[in-house]
Write a protein that holds these residues in place. Structure first.
Motif, PDB file in Angstrom:
ATOM      1  N   THR A 196       0.829  -1.206   0.000  1.00 45.33           N
ATOM      2  CA  THR A 196       0.000   0.000   0.000  1.00 45.33           C
ATOM      3  C   THR A 196       0.864   1.257   0.000  1.00 45.33           C
ATOM      4  N   GLU A 197       2.180   1.101  -0.135  1.00 43.62           N
ATOM      5  CA  GLU A 197       3.082   2.254  -0.205  1.00 43.62           C
ATOM      6  C   GLU A 197       2.918   2.922  -1.562  1.00 43.62           C
ATOM      7  N   ARG A 198       2.569   4.206  -1.562  1.00 43.66           N
ATOM      8  CA  ARG A 198       2.354   4.902  -2.833  1.00 43.66           C
ATOM      9  C   ARG A 198       3.691   5.294  -3.451  1.00 43.66           C
ATOM     10  N   ILE A 199       3.938   4.797  -4.661  1.00 42.76           N
ATOM     11  CA  ILE A 199       5.220   5.016  -5.309  1.00 42.76           C
ATOM     12  C   ILE A 199       5.117   6.054  -6.416  1.00 42.76           C
ATOM     13  N   GLY A 200       3.987   6.086  -7.114  1.00 35.49           N
ATOM     14  CA  GLY A 200       3.837   7.030  -8.215  1.00 35.49           C
ATOM     15  C   GLY A 200       2.636   6.680  -9.060  1.00 35.49           C
ATOM     16  N   PHE A 225       1.578   1.047   5.528  1.00 35.20           N
ATOM     17  CA  PHE A 225       1.359  -0.399   5.530  1.00 35.20           C
ATOM     18  C   PHE A 225      -0.091  -0.667   5.887  1.00 35.20           C
ATOM     19  N   ALA A 226      -0.656  -1.732   5.323  1.00 39.03           N
ATOM     20  CA  ALA A 226      -2.024  -2.099   5.673  1.00 39.03           C
ATOM     21  C   ALA A 226      -2.166  -3.609   5.715  1.00 39.03           C
ATOM     22  N   PHE A 255      -6.543  -2.916   8.936  1.00 38.84           N
ATOM     23  CA  PHE A 255      -5.685  -2.029   9.704  1.00 38.84           C
ATOM     24  C   PHE A 255      -4.796  -1.257   8.731  1.00 38.84           C
ATOM     25  N   VAL A 256      -4.693   0.042   8.917  1.00 40.33           N
ATOM     26  CA  VAL A 256      -3.821   0.858   8.064  1.00 40.33           C
ATOM     27  C   VAL A 256      -2.972   1.770   8.932  1.00 40.33           C
ATOM     28  N   ARG A 282      -9.458   1.360   1.049  1.00 37.86           N
ATOM     29  CA  ARG A 282      -9.110   2.609   0.359  1.00 37.86           C
ATOM     30  C   ARG A 282      -7.616   2.730   0.098  1.00 37.86           C
ATOM     31  N   SER A 283      -6.827   1.772   0.563  1.00 35.47           N
ATOM     32  CA  SER A 283      -5.365   1.936   0.546  1.00 35.47           C
ATOM     33  C   SER A 283      -4.659   1.271  -0.629  1.00 35.47           C
TER      34      SER A 283
END
Lengths: 399, 100
Positions: free
Chosen positions: A101-105, A172-173, A177-178, A396-397
Motif C-alpha cells: 500500500t506504499e504509494r510510489i507514483g 502499511f495495511a 488495519f492501516v 481505500r489503501s
C-alpha cells in the motif's frame, strides 16, 4: 475497441519478470517501454518525490518534466488511488503504482488512437502491470542511485540520507488495519523517526524524536532504532525495549543525549493497545470524528534517561484512529507566532477522513498544511503517524 | 539568555533570563559546572525568567544534573512558569529536578 487485446497482458507481465532479473534501477524504464511497445502501448513511470508534491519521470534526464500532484489527472490518481482514464489524443490511463500500500507514483499508459482508456480489460491489465512495476521499483531501488535520484527535487543532508535508509515505508495495511506516516523536512530531517512491524496479528510501532538537530540528533535516533529493533527481535516486551534503548544511548553517549518516544503494540484482532510514553507528546485517540482522549498513561522519562517503564492499556473500537505526532507538528508557528496546535491537527484528520481519502493521503495533506502554516519547510522535524483500525480504510489503501 | 549566580547559605543559585534552547545550552551547562567547581554544594536553577524551554534546554538541565551527581550534590529547578513546567512534566523529567 480494446487495445491491447486482453490476452496480451500475461505475456507482457511474463516478459517483464524475465527481463527484470537483469536490470538495475537505471535500466528499468527501458525494459518497461520496450515490452509495452510490443503490445501497442506507450508507458511512462512517474515517481512521487519525497515531499509528495510532484510526480517525476523515472529517467536519467534531470530536465525531465514534473507534474504537480494537486493540479493534474496524474495527481488525482496518486491521491485517490483510483485509476483515471483521460480521453484525448492519445487516450491515456493514469494508474496508481503502489508496493503493498506504499504509494510510489503513477503509471501513464498511452493507448492507440480511438482506444477506450476505461475499457474494463484495459484497466484490469494496467492494474496488474502497475502492480508488477511497483514491486520491481521497490526491489531494484537499492541496487543503484537512479530511482533515489529521480525521487528528489534537491540534495539531502547527510543526516536525512542516514535516517531515511533506516525507516520502513510510509504506509502499511492489512485487511483491517492501516498505518501511514510522514516526516518533514524530508531533505533535512534530523532526529525524528517512526518504526513499525506487523507480525502474527500484532502491530508494533513507535515514534521517536532525538534531542537537538541535524546529524547529532540523527545519530541518537539511529542508536535508538537499532537497539529497539534488536531487542524486539530478541523477544523483548515494551519495558524490555525501552531498557535496551536506555542502555544503548547511555553507553554510547556521555552527554545526556536522549530520545523521546511513544512505543506501542496493538493486537489487531482484539483491538487491545498497550503503550508507553517516554517524554513524548501523548498520542490522541479519535472515535466517530471526535477526540476521545489523549493517551497520556504509561509515562516515563525520555529514552536515554533510565527509569522504570510503565505500560498503559487502551481498548479500541472498530473504526478508531490513533494519531501519533512529534512537537514539530503542533509547535509549528506562522508569521504572527500562532501555533499550528493540536486542535487544528485533529480537525484536519477528521475532515480528510470524512472525504474518504486513503490514510496516506490524509497525512500527506496535513503535513502540507503544517508547512503552509509556517510559510516554508518546518524549522523543527515534524512527524505524523496515523493508524486506523478499519476494513474500510484498508480497502481505500490500494488501487 | 543572560545568566547570574548567587551563593547563598551553601547553595549556588543560578538565575536564567531568556529562552532555554539550543543556543543557550552550552552556556548554561558551563555555568552549572562553574558553580560546582571545587565546592561541595547543591545547585538551584531559577527558571522564573525563562519563557521557553525546548528539548535542548532539557538536555542542558540533564547535563547539569549529571555534573552535580559527579560532585555528590543535587541540582534542582525552581519557579518555572506554567508553560515551562508543562514541558518538564510532559517529558517526564520534572521529578528529576525536584518538582513534585
Amino acid at each position: 475497441m480494446t487495445v491491447p487485446r486482453p490476452d496480451a497482458w500475461p505475456g507482457l507481465l511474463a516478459e517483464l519478470i524475465e527481463n527484470g532479473h537483469f536490470v538495475g534501477p537505471s535500466g528499468l524504464a527501458a525494459i518497461v517501454e520496450a515490452a509495452t511497445a510490443r503490445v501497442g502501448l506507450g508507458v511512462t513511470i512517474h515517481l512521487i518525490d519525497h515531499e509528495q508534491e510532484r510526480l517525476r519521470v523515472l529517467s536519467s534526464d534531470p530536465a525531465a518534466e514534473t507534474i504537480p500532484v494537486h493540479a493534474s489527472v496524474a495527481g488525482r490518481a496518486f491521491m485517490t488511488l483510483i485509476p483515471v482514464p483521460s480521453v484525448g489524443d492519445p487516450p491515456r490511463l493514469w494508474m496508481p503504482v503502489v508496493n503493498g500500500t506504499e504509494r510510489i507514483g503513477v503509471l501513464e499508459v498511452r493507448l492507440p488512437p480511438g482506444a477506450d482508456p476505461a475499457a474494463p480489460g484495459t484497466v484490469s491489465g494496467a492494474r496488474l502491470l502497475a502492480g508488477l512495476i511497483g514491486h520491481l521499483i521497490t526491489s531494484k531501488t537499492s541496487y543503484g542511485d537512479a530511482i533515489a535520484k529521480a525521487r528528489r527535487s534537491r540534495p539531502m543532508t547527510p543526516a536525512a540520507e542516514l535516517l531515511w535508509q533506516l525507516l520502513p515505508p510510509l504506509t502499511f495495511a492489512t485487511d483491517h488495519f492501516v498505518l501511514a506516516a510522514v516526516l518533514e523536512p524530508c531533505y533535512e530531517v534530523g532526529g525524528d523517526a517512526f518504526d513499525y512491524t506487523v507480525d502474527d496479528g500484532f502491530a508494533r510501532f513507535a515514534v521517536y524524536d532525538g534531542v537537538g538537530k541535524g546529524l547529532p540528533a540523527a545519530l541518537a535516533t539511529a542508536v535508538a532504532l537499532g537497539a529497539s529493533r534488536a531487542s524486539r527481535r530478541a523477544g523483548a516486551d515494551l519495558p524490555g525495549v525501552a531498557e535496551a534503548v536506555d542502555g544503548a544511548l547511555t553507553s554510547q553517549f556521555t552527554d545526556s543525549r536522549f530520545v523521546t518516544a511513544v512505543l506501542a503494540e496493538f493486537d489487531l484482532h482484539a483491538g487491545h493497545l498497550r503503550y508507553t510514553g517516554a517524554g513524548h507528546p501523548p498520542p490522541v485517540l479519535l472515535r466517530h470524528g471526535k477526540v476521545v482522549r489523549a493517551l497520556a498513561g504509561g509515562r516515563r522519562t525520555p529514552l536515554g534517561v533510565p527509569a522504570p517503564t510503565p505500560v498503559a492499556d487502551e481498548r479500541l473500537e472498530p473504526g478508531d484512529r490513533i494519531l501519533f505526532y512529534t512537537d514539530g507538528i503542533t509547535e509549528a508557528r506562522d508569521e504572527a507566532g500562532t501555533l499550528f496546535g493540536l486542535e487544528r491537527l485533529v480537525d484536519l484528520v477528521e475532515r480528510h477522513a470524512e472525504d474518504g481519502l486513503p490514510v496516506a493521503e490524509t497525512v500527506r495533506r496535513i503535513s502540507h498544511a503544517v508547512r503552509d502554516h509556517q510559510g516554508g519547510p518546518p524549522a523543527d522535524d515534524a512527524t505524523l503517524l496515523l493508524l486506523e483500525w478499519s476494513e474500510d480504510a484498508a480497502h481505500r489503501s490500494a488501487p | 539568555m543572560t545568566l547570574a549566580r548567587d551563593d547563598v547559605g551553601g547553595v549556588a543559585e543560578i538565575y536564567l533570563d531568556g529562552d532555554l534552547d539550543m543556543q543557550a545550552e552550552e552556556r548554561v551547562v558551563a555555568e552549572i559546572e562553574a558553580a560546582l567547581d571545587g565546592l561541595q554544594r547543591d545547585v538551584v536553577v531559577d527558571l522564573s525568567a525563562v519563557p521557553f524551554l525546548d528539548s535542548s534546554g532539557i538536555r542542558a538541565l540533564l547535563r547539569g544534573r549529571e555534573a552535580a551527581q559527579r560532585h555528590g550534590v543535587r541540582l534542582c529547578v525552581r519557579n518555572p512558569r506554567r508553560i515551562v513546567e508543562d514541558v518538564l512534566r510532559i517529558t517526564g523529567v520534572a521529578p528529576l529536578f525536584g518538582l513534585r
